[in-house]
Scaffold this active site. Structure first.
Site, PDB file in Angstrom:
ATOM      1  N   ASN A 275       2.425   1.502   4.298  1.00 26.19           N
ATOM      2  CA  ASN A 275       2.670   0.230   4.973  1.00 26.19           C
ATOM      3  C   ASN A 275       2.333   0.284   6.462  1.00 26.19           C
ATOM      4  O   ASN A 275       3.001  -0.328   7.282  1.00 26.19           O
ATOM      5  CB  ASN A 275       4.108  -0.252   4.743  1.00 26.19           C
ATOM      6  CG  ASN A 275       4.346  -1.689   5.152  1.00 26.19           C
ATOM      7  OD1 ASN A 275       5.399  -2.003   5.701  1.00 26.19           O
ATOM      8  ND2 ASN A 275       3.421  -2.582   4.897  1.00 26.19           N
TER       9      ASN A 275
ATOM     10  N   CYS B 208       0.867  -1.180   0.000  1.00 26.09           N
ATOM     11  CA  CYS B 208       0.000   0.000   0.000  1.00 26.09           C
ATOM     12  C   CYS B 208       0.909   1.236   0.000  1.00 26.09           C
ATOM     13  O   CYS B 208       2.094   1.143  -0.318  1.00 26.09           O
ATOM     14  CB  CYS B 208      -0.980  -0.017   1.165  1.00 26.09           C
ATOM     15  SG  CYS B 208      -0.250   0.146   2.808  1.00 26.09           S
TER      16      CYS B 208
ATOM     17  N   ASP C 261      -7.951   3.636   0.900  1.00 21.94           N
ATOM     18  CA  ASP C 261      -7.109   4.005   2.035  1.00 21.94           C
ATOM     19  C   ASP C 261      -7.981   4.590   3.150  1.00 21.94           C
ATOM     20  O   ASP C 261      -8.610   5.629   2.980  1.00 21.94           O
ATOM     21  CB  ASP C 261      -6.071   5.035   1.596  1.00 21.94           C
ATOM     22  CG  ASP C 261      -4.987   5.259   2.625  1.00 21.94           C
ATOM     23  OD1 ASP C 261      -5.150   4.822   3.789  1.00 21.94           O
ATOM     24  OD2 ASP C 261      -3.967   5.865   2.274  1.00 21.94           O
TER      25      ASP C 261
ATOM     26  N   CYS D 128      -1.408   0.613   7.246  1.00 19.98           N
ATOM     27  CA  CYS D 128      -2.846   0.292   7.342  1.00 19.98           C
ATOM     28  C   CYS D 128      -3.208  -0.939   6.521  1.00 19.98           C
ATOM     29  O   CYS D 128      -3.283  -2.040   7.033  1.00 19.98           O
ATOM     30  CB  CYS D 128      -3.704   1.467   6.863  1.00 19.98           C
ATOM     31  SG  CYS D 128      -3.575   2.979   7.817  1.00 19.98           S
ATOM     32  N   ARG D 129      -3.433  -0.719   5.227  1.00 19.71           N
ATOM     33  CA  ARG D 129      -4.002  -1.768   4.379  1.00 19.71           C
ATOM     34  C   ARG D 129      -3.083  -2.969   4.186  1.00 19.71           C
ATOM     35  O   ARG D 129      -3.518  -4.114   4.361  1.00 19.71           O
ATOM     36  CB  ARG D 129      -4.383  -1.191   3.008  1.00 19.71           C
ATOM     37  CG  ARG D 129      -5.472  -0.155   3.088  1.00 19.71           C
ATOM     38  CD  ARG D 129      -5.654   0.551   1.773  1.00 19.71           C
ATOM     39  NE  ARG D 129      -4.500   1.413   1.499  1.00 19.71           N
ATOM     40  CZ  ARG D 129      -4.305   2.062   0.363  1.00 19.71           C
ATOM     41  NH1 ARG D 129      -5.160   1.918  -0.631  1.00 19.71           N
ATOM     42  NH2 ARG D 129      -3.263   2.843   0.198  1.00 19.71           N
ATOM     43  N   SER D 130      -1.848  -2.745   3.781  1.00 21.34           N
ATOM     44  CA  SER D 130      -0.993  -3.905   3.478  1.00 21.34           C
ATOM     45  C   SER D 130      -0.643  -4.725   4.719  1.00 21.34           C
ATOM     46  O   SER D 130      -0.657  -5.960   4.644  1.00 21.34           O
ATOM     47  CB  SER D 130       0.255  -3.502   2.695  1.00 21.34           C
ATOM     48  OG  SER D 130       1.042  -2.554   3.371  1.00 21.34           O
TER      49      SER D 130
END
Length: 172
Positions: free
Chosen positions: A22, A19, A138, A24-26
Site C-alpha cells: 500500500n 496491492c 510491482d 506504490c500501486r494501490s
C-alpha cells in the site's frame, strides 16, 4: 468486465484498491481513479480507499518514486498506508487487486466464495486490450521508469472502470 451492483443503492459505491504494501500501486490507482471519477462527475457517487495485503508499511506515506511520478502528471499524492481488513468485504462494493498474488490473498480473506467471486477483481482487467496479462506489476524493486509504466497501466484501467461506473450509476 462489469462492475457488481451496489450493496446499498441509496449510498455511494465503495471501492478498495489493494496491492502488497500500500505504498506504490494501490495508492497511485486510488489517486488516478479519484481524479477520473471527479472529472466524470462521479466524485460524490463513489468512495475510494486503498490498502495492502502486507503490514510492513502501515502508517507510511506513499513511496517517493510513486509520489514523484504522480506529481509530474498532475495527480495528488496524499496517502497513509494501511492493511486490508477482511471485514471490509461487507462494506465494499468492489475490491480491486493489483496482481494475482494479491488477488489470491484477498480470496483467502473473503468471508465466502460468493464475495470472492462477485466483489473481487483485478484492477487492470478494466483496461481494454489487457488479454491474458491483466496485472499491474510491482515497481518497488525497479527503477523510476517502472513507476511511469505502472502509471500508464493504471490510467488505462481507471478510464475503463470510470466508464463502467458511469453506466452503472446512471442507470440507478
Amino acid at each position: 468486465m462489469s462492475v457488481p451492483e451496489p450493496r446499498d443503492p441509496l449510498g455511494p459505491y465503495r471501492i478498495c484498491l489493494v496491492c502488497l504494501g500500500n505504498i506504490c500501486r494501490s495508492p497511485m490507482a486510488e489517486q488516478v481513479l479519484r481524479t477520473d471519477l471527479e472529472r466524470a462527475g462521479l466524485g460524490e457517487a463513489v468512495v475510494l480507499d486503498s490498502a495492502g495485503t502486507g503490514n510492513w508499511h502501515i502508517g507510511s506515506g506513499m513511496d517517493e518514486r510513486a509520489a514523484a511520478t504522480l506529481r509530474v502528471h498532475g495527480y495528488p499524492t496524499e496517502h497513509v498506508a494501511r492493511v486490508f481488513q477482511p471485514a471490509w468485504f461487507a462494506e465494499r462494493d468492489l475490491v480491486l487487486a493489483m496482481d494475482t498474488d494479491n488477488l489470491a490473498d484477498l480470496s483467502r480473506l473473503a468471508p465466502d466464495e460468493e464475495a470472492a467471486r462477485t466483489r473481487l477483481r483485478l484492477f487492470r482487467s478494466f483496461a481494454p486490450g489487457t488479454g491474458l496479462h491483466p496485472e499491474v506489476p510491482d515497481p518497488y524493486y525497479g527503477g523510476d521508469d517502472g513507476f511511469t509504466t505502472v502509471l500508464t497501466m493504471i490510467e488505462s484501467a481507471s478510464k475503463g472502470l470510470t466508464g463502467e461506473l458511469a453506466m452503472l450509476l446512471a442507470a440507478d
